[in-house]
Design an enzyme around this catalytic site. Structure first.
Site, PDB file in Angstrom:
ATOM      1  N   ASN A 170     -65.776 -50.442 -18.847  1.00  0.00           N
ATOM      2  CA  ASN A 170     -66.001 -51.473 -19.860  1.00  0.00           C
ATOM      3  C   ASN A 170     -66.928 -50.965 -20.980  1.00  0.00           C
ATOM      4  OD1 ASN A 170     -66.615 -54.281 -21.145  1.00  0.00           O
ATOM      5  ND2 ASN A 170     -64.855 -54.552 -19.795  1.00  0.00           N
ATOM      6  N   ARG A 171     -67.567 -51.885 -21.703  1.00  0.00           N
ATOM      7  CA  ARG A 171     -68.151 -51.537 -23.002  1.00  0.00           C
ATOM      8  C   ARG A 171     -69.642 -51.216 -22.950  1.00  0.00           C
ATOM      9  NH1 ARG A 171     -64.067 -54.948 -23.528  1.00  0.00           N
ATOM     10  NH2 ARG A 171     -62.548 -54.442 -25.131  1.00  0.00           N
ATOM     11  N   HIS A 221     -64.778 -47.746 -21.548  1.00  0.00           N
ATOM     12  CA  HIS A 221     -64.231 -47.011 -20.400  1.00  0.00           C
ATOM     13  C   HIS A 221     -64.546 -45.521 -20.397  1.00  0.00           C
ATOM     14  CE1 HIS A 221     -62.483 -50.676 -19.154  1.00  0.00           C
ATOM     15  NE2 HIS A 221     -61.295 -50.589 -19.703  1.00  0.00           N
ATOM     16  N   HIS A 263     -58.398 -49.648 -12.557  1.00  0.00           N
ATOM     17  CA  HIS A 263     -57.818 -50.463 -13.631  1.00  0.00           C
ATOM     18  C   HIS A 263     -56.339 -50.783 -13.384  1.00  0.00           C
ATOM     19  CE1 HIS A 263     -57.227 -52.025 -17.658  1.00  0.00           C
ATOM     20  NE2 HIS A 263     -58.491 -51.792 -17.955  1.00  0.00           N
ATOM     21  N   TYR A 292     -53.098 -52.889 -13.102  1.00  0.00           N
ATOM     22  CA  TYR A 292     -52.560 -54.170 -13.581  1.00  0.00           C
ATOM     23  C   TYR A 292     -51.612 -54.676 -12.504  1.00  0.00           C
ATOM     24  CZ  TYR A 292     -53.870 -53.304 -18.481  1.00  0.00           C
ATOM     25  OH  TYR A 292     -54.544 -53.097 -19.653  1.00  0.00           O
ATOM     26  N   ASP A 295     -61.017 -61.810 -20.585  1.00  0.00           N
ATOM     27  CA  ASP A 295     -61.489 -60.415 -20.545  1.00  0.00           C
ATOM     28  C   ASP A 295     -62.993 -60.510 -20.285  1.00  0.00           C
ATOM     29  OD1 ASP A 295     -61.851 -57.723 -20.826  1.00  0.00           O
ATOM     30  OD2 ASP A 295     -60.915 -57.578 -22.805  1.00  0.00           O
ATOM     31  N   GLU A 322     -61.031 -56.114 -12.019  1.00  0.00           N
ATOM     32  CA  GLU A 322     -61.808 -54.870 -11.978  1.00  0.00           C
ATOM     33  C   GLU A 322     -63.177 -55.147 -11.368  1.00  0.00           C
ATOM     34  OE1 GLU A 322     -61.656 -53.134 -16.117  1.00  0.00           O
ATOM     35  OE2 GLU A 322     -60.238 -54.786 -16.278  1.00  0.00           O
TER      36      GLU A 322
END
Ligand code: BGC
Length: 354
Positions: free
Chosen positions: A85-86, A111, A183, A185, A256, A318
């Site tokens: 993530n950020r 990421h 990650h 999906y 998100d 996640e």
């Protein structure tokens, strides 16, 4: 779509930056099969019988290494690191040093950077009669701007209870930050069958992490009660994702967001269910949050069965630390010191409701 097959191992033979790539298959007594590749230490497929007895591939991805290399969405099924993530403005401070990372997501680092763990070919060892695979990667000091040589080990095990158990381990030789996740999906009706909006989610979290318009957490968890983030009772994604009043959903074009996990490891931190297939998914984790991402930016990539992965064509759970923790000291610690071992486990457990 009935009776999916695993991709062909020959289509995963490749060479990236001098290292050979492969496809590996694990199977269990229930008839579940998973496929993984050393490119990004990633999950490629998970085949599981649905309530009609058809084998369904519940993980989005591609049928060849080429597919992964040319995809717009690069994170399908991958191990994400060093920092999932950020990180706001791609900057953080440790001691007297400010570390600067490349910005690959507007003003953020996302990421772990452009050439992060999802792009590496990991060393591997398969063991336990095709029940487990271990991946190893040593990230050099300074890689993608992060301090310390990080020795990383990720293992995947398929149990006879239809669980994919993922264990992450890391050690460093300098003080650093680390946040590792997977990650994948998921689409419990089968990849490529359309959107997941009619899946029911159950997330027992009383709190989630609201974000600003750059998708950085505001700093304090908020209560989910009376918001679109209340999944404490099972609810369809479709029932709240288009809630126009919820600015939080507009910032991210859907879900998100991190949900604060206070469940013990033995209790699911998040669950999903599709009535259509009867397949259920529970996530159990040692991590302090489960990040729900509803594939808001998926577009155009042609998946394994030749169908386009459109917006909301899959969702991610996640298990990870909170986004931007290196800059938010009130969040659970993400600093790893020499001599310490970073260790976390996530279990994706599949089941069937008839
Ligand atoms: C992030 C999303 C991002 C996506 C990329 C997710 O983990 O939370 O914001 O677009 O990864 O695949």
């Amino acid at each position: 779509m009935a009776n999916y097959k695993l991709p062909e191992p020959k289509d995963f033979l490749g060479n990236i930056h001098g290292k050979n790539t492969h496809l590996f298959v694990l199977t269990n007594e229930f008839g579940m099969q998973i496929a993984l590749t050393d490119y990004g230490a990633r999950l490629v497929s998970a085949l599981i019988p649905d309530k009609h007895g058809n084998l369904v591939d519940v993980i989005l991805g591609f049928g060849s290494i080429k597919g992964y290399l040319s995809a717009k969405e690069q994170y399908h099924g991958a191990t994400i690191g060093r920092y999932a993530n950020r990180i706001a403005n791609g900057k953080f401070v440790l001691g007297d040093t400010t570390y600067e990372l490349d910005l690959n997501n507007g003003p953020n680092s996302l990421h772990g950077g452009v050439e992060a763990f999802h792009t590496k070919v990991w060393d591997r060892q398969i063991s336990n009669f095709k029940k487990r695979i271990d991946f190893y990667y040593v990230s050099p000091d300074g890689e993608e701007g992060f301090p310390g040589k990080l020795k990383t080990h990720v293992s995947y095990e398929l149990t006879d209870n239809n669980e994919i158990v993922i264990r992450f381990r890391a050690t460093t030789d300098k003080t650093t930050v680390v946040n590792l996740t997977n990650h994948a999906y998921f689409n419990l009706n089968g990849e490529g069958t359309g959107d997941v909006l009619h899946h029911l989610l159950h997330i027992p979290s009383e709190e989630y992490l609201p974000i600003n318009k750059n998708q950085i957490p505001l700093g304090k968890p908020h209560r989910v009660q009376d918001t679109a983030f209340d999944f404490t009772s099972p609810r369809k994604i479709a029932d709240s994702i288009s809630n126009q009043k919820e600015e939080q959903l507009q910032f991210a074009n859907g879900y998100d967001h991190g949900f604060v996990n206070t469940q013990p490891f033995s209790v699911p931190a998040a669950s999903a269910y599709s009535e259509q297939s009867g397949i259920t998914l529970d996530v159990l984790t040692t991590e302090p949050s489960v990040h729900l991402y509803t594939g808001n930016f998926l577009a155009d990539d042609l998946g394994k069965s030749g169908q386009k992965y459109l917006r909301h064509g899959g969702f991610c759970f996640e298990a990870q630390h909170y986004p931007d923790s290196p800059n938010q000291q009130q969040f659970p610690n993400v600093i790893l010191q020499p001599g310490e071992v970073f260790a976390s486990t996530v279990i994706y457990r599949f089941g069937l409701k008839k």
